[in-house]
Design an enzyme around this catalytic site. Structure first.
Site, PDB file in Angstrom:
ATOM      1  N   LYS A 285       0.818  -1.213   0.000  1.00  0.00           N
ATOM      2  CA  LYS A 285       0.000   0.000   0.000  1.00  0.00           C
ATOM      3  C   LYS A 285       0.859   1.273   0.000  1.00  0.00           C
ATOM      4  O   LYS A 285       2.075   1.216   0.259  1.00  0.00           O
ATOM      5  CB  LYS A 285      -0.939  -0.026   1.208  1.00  0.00           C
ATOM      6  CG  LYS A 285      -1.934  -1.193   1.166  1.00  0.00           C
ATOM      7  CD  LYS A 285      -2.920  -1.112   2.328  1.00  0.00           C
ATOM      8  CE  LYS A 285      -3.916  -2.254   2.275  1.00  0.00           C
ATOM      9  NZ  LYS A 285      -4.952  -2.134   3.333  1.00  0.00           N
TER      10      LYS A 285
ATOM     11  N   ASN B 244      -2.067   0.091   6.813  1.00  0.00           N
ATOM     12  CA  ASN B 244      -1.560  -1.195   7.321  1.00  0.00           C
ATOM     13  C   ASN B 244      -0.643  -1.925   6.338  1.00  0.00           C
ATOM     14  O   ASN B 244      -0.557  -3.149   6.368  1.00  0.00           O
ATOM     15  CB  ASN B 244      -2.714  -2.071   7.813  1.00  0.00           C
ATOM     16  CG  ASN B 244      -3.676  -2.461   6.725  1.00  0.00           C
ATOM     17  OD1 ASN B 244      -3.560  -1.990   5.596  1.00  0.00           O
ATOM     18  ND2 ASN B 244      -4.624  -3.323   7.044  1.00  0.00           N
TER      19      ASN B 244
ATOM     20  N   GLU C 197      -9.529 -11.100  -7.432  1.00  0.00           N
ATOM     21  CA  GLU C 197      -8.632  -9.952  -7.227  1.00  0.00           C
ATOM     22  C   GLU C 197      -7.450  -9.982  -8.199  1.00  0.00           C
ATOM     23  O   GLU C 197      -7.033  -8.934  -8.708  1.00  0.00           O
ATOM     24  CB  GLU C 197      -8.136  -9.930  -5.775  1.00  0.00           C
ATOM     25  CG  GLU C 197      -9.265  -9.624  -4.796  1.00  0.00           C
ATOM     26  CD  GLU C 197      -8.792  -9.520  -3.350  1.00  0.00           C
ATOM     27  OE1 GLU C 197      -7.600  -9.778  -3.066  1.00  0.00           O
ATOM     28  OE2 GLU C 197      -9.618  -9.169  -2.499  1.00  0.00           O
TER      29      GLU C 197
ATOM     30  N   HIS D 181      -2.181  -5.459   1.582  1.00  0.00           N
ATOM     31  CA  HIS D 181      -3.475  -6.145   1.433  1.00  0.00           C
ATOM     32  C   HIS D 181      -3.209  -7.565   1.004  1.00  0.00           C
ATOM     33  O   HIS D 181      -2.254  -7.825   0.266  1.00  0.00           O
ATOM     34  CB  HIS D 181      -4.338  -5.455   0.366  1.00  0.00           C
ATOM     35  CG  HIS D 181      -5.526  -6.282  -0.038  1.00  0.00           C
ATOM     36  ND1 HIS D 181      -6.683  -6.309   0.687  1.00  0.00           N
ATOM     37  CD2 HIS D 181      -5.693  -7.177  -1.055  1.00  0.00           C
ATOM     38  CE1 HIS D 181      -7.529  -7.166   0.116  1.00  0.00           C
ATOM     39  NE2 HIS D 181      -6.942  -7.706  -0.936  1.00  0.00           N
TER      40      HIS D 181
ATOM     41  N   TYR E 184     -12.416  -2.270  -3.681  1.00  0.00           N
ATOM     42  CA  TYR E 184     -12.932  -2.368  -2.308  1.00  0.00           C
ATOM     43  C   TYR E 184     -14.459  -2.241  -2.244  1.00  0.00           C
ATOM     44  O   TYR E 184     -14.998  -1.923  -1.186  1.00  0.00           O
ATOM     45  CB  TYR E 184     -12.286  -1.300  -1.431  1.00  0.00           C
ATOM     46  CG  TYR E 184     -10.878  -1.648  -0.983  1.00  0.00           C
ATOM     47  CD1 TYR E 184     -10.633  -2.761  -0.181  1.00  0.00           C
ATOM     48  CD2 TYR E 184      -9.796  -0.853  -1.338  1.00  0.00           C
ATOM     49  CE1 TYR E 184      -9.358  -3.085   0.241  1.00  0.00           C
ATOM     50  CE2 TYR E 184      -8.503  -1.169  -0.916  1.00  0.00           C
ATOM     51  CZ  TYR E 184      -8.294  -2.300  -0.123  1.00  0.00           C
ATOM     52  OH  TYR E 184      -7.034  -2.620   0.306  1.00  0.00           O
TER      53      TYR E 184
HETATM   54  P1  CMP Z   1      -7.363  -4.679   3.633  1.00  0.00           P
HETATM   55  O1  CMP Z   1      -6.860  -6.038   3.943  1.00  0.00           O
HETATM   56  O2  CMP Z   1      -6.756  -3.980   2.480  1.00  0.00           O
HETATM   57  O3  CMP Z   1      -8.941  -4.762   3.414  1.00  0.00           O
HETATM   58  C1  CMP Z   1      -9.820  -3.718   3.745  1.00  0.00           C
HETATM   59  C2  CMP Z   1      -9.129  -2.596   4.415  1.00  0.00           C
HETATM   60  O4  CMP Z   1      -9.970  -1.707   5.114  1.00  0.00           O
HETATM   61  C3  CMP Z   1      -8.217  -3.123   5.485  1.00  0.00           C
HETATM   62  O5  CMP Z   1      -7.126  -3.783   4.913  1.00  0.00           O
HETATM   63  C4  CMP Z   1      -7.889  -1.874   6.275  1.00  0.00           C
HETATM   64  O6  CMP Z   1      -6.807  -1.161   5.722  1.00  0.00           O
HETATM   65  C5  CMP Z   1      -9.158  -1.077   6.081  1.00  0.00           C
HETATM   66  N1  CMP Z   1      -9.881  -0.993   7.337  1.00  0.00           N
HETATM   67  C6  CMP Z   1     -10.458  -2.005   8.006  1.00  0.00           C
HETATM   68  N2  CMP Z   1     -11.020  -1.528   9.127  1.00  0.00           N
HETATM   69  C7  CMP Z   1     -10.776  -0.202   9.163  1.00  0.00           C
HETATM   70  C8  CMP Z   1     -11.086   0.826  10.076  1.00  0.00           C
HETATM   71  N3  CMP Z   1     -11.785   0.580  11.200  1.00  0.00           N
HETATM   72  N4  CMP Z   1     -10.686   2.077   9.788  1.00  0.00           N
HETATM   73  C9  CMP Z   1      -9.990   2.330   8.648  1.00  0.00           C
HETATM   74  N5  CMP Z   1      -9.661   1.381   7.740  1.00  0.00           N
HETATM   75  C10 CMP Z   1     -10.048   0.130   8.017  1.00  0.00           C
END
Ligand code: CMP
Length: 142
Positions: free
Chosen positions: A11, A114, A128, A117, A51
């Protein structure tokens, strides 16, 4: 165990910190083959489409804003049991809850930013991967 493919997105936060190479090296050391890879800056429509399952969530706008703020590295990972093993290697979605040595514990700052993904199931991995890669851009292991 069956050979599987899964989708990895490094990311914008991790690319900005110049950790894309370290994350890819970490995955190769864990036995993942990089059978497809590209660096791209996602258009908003592409992030929203990817998403779409989270569209009703309160964080959807923030998530799409984040995913489009800078380039990402998108990769197809292949190995035995790739979907589950990559989820283990990533660690929990919230880096505060991720185990030591996982990618998110090492490189992520928060649940929103984070670092990586990963597909959550084999069916979603297929969807995906096809979202980002035509078959001609995914080379089988030699
Ligand atoms: P990802 O695995 O990319 O899939 C969905 C994403 O939504 C997740 O990682 C997080 O980065 C994001 N996400 C999930 N929960 C939250 C939250 N409470 N606030 C902000 N982003 C979130």
């Amino acid at each position: 165990m069956a050979v599987e493919r899964t989708l990895c997105i490094i990311k914008p936060d991790a690319v900005e910190k110049k950790k894309a190479g370290a994350i890819l090296a970490h995955l190769e050391e864990k036995g993942f083959n990089l059978v497809g890879i590209k660096r791209t800056h996602l258009p908003r429509t592409v992030a929203e489409g990817f998403y779409a399952v989270h569209k009703a969530r309160p964080f959807f706008g923030e998530l799409c804003e984040f995913m489009t703020r800078g380039p990402v590295v998108v990769a197809v990972l292949e190995k035995d049991n790739a979907v589950a093993d990559y989820r283990t290697a990533m660690g929990a979605t919230d880096p505060a809850k991720a185990e030591a040595g996982t990618i998110r514990k090492l490189y992520a700052a928060s649940i929103g930013e984070n670092a990586v993904h990963g597909s959550d199931s084999l069916d979603n991995a297929k969807i995906e991967i096809a979202y980002f890669f035509p078959a001609s851009e995914v080379a089988p292991v030699a």
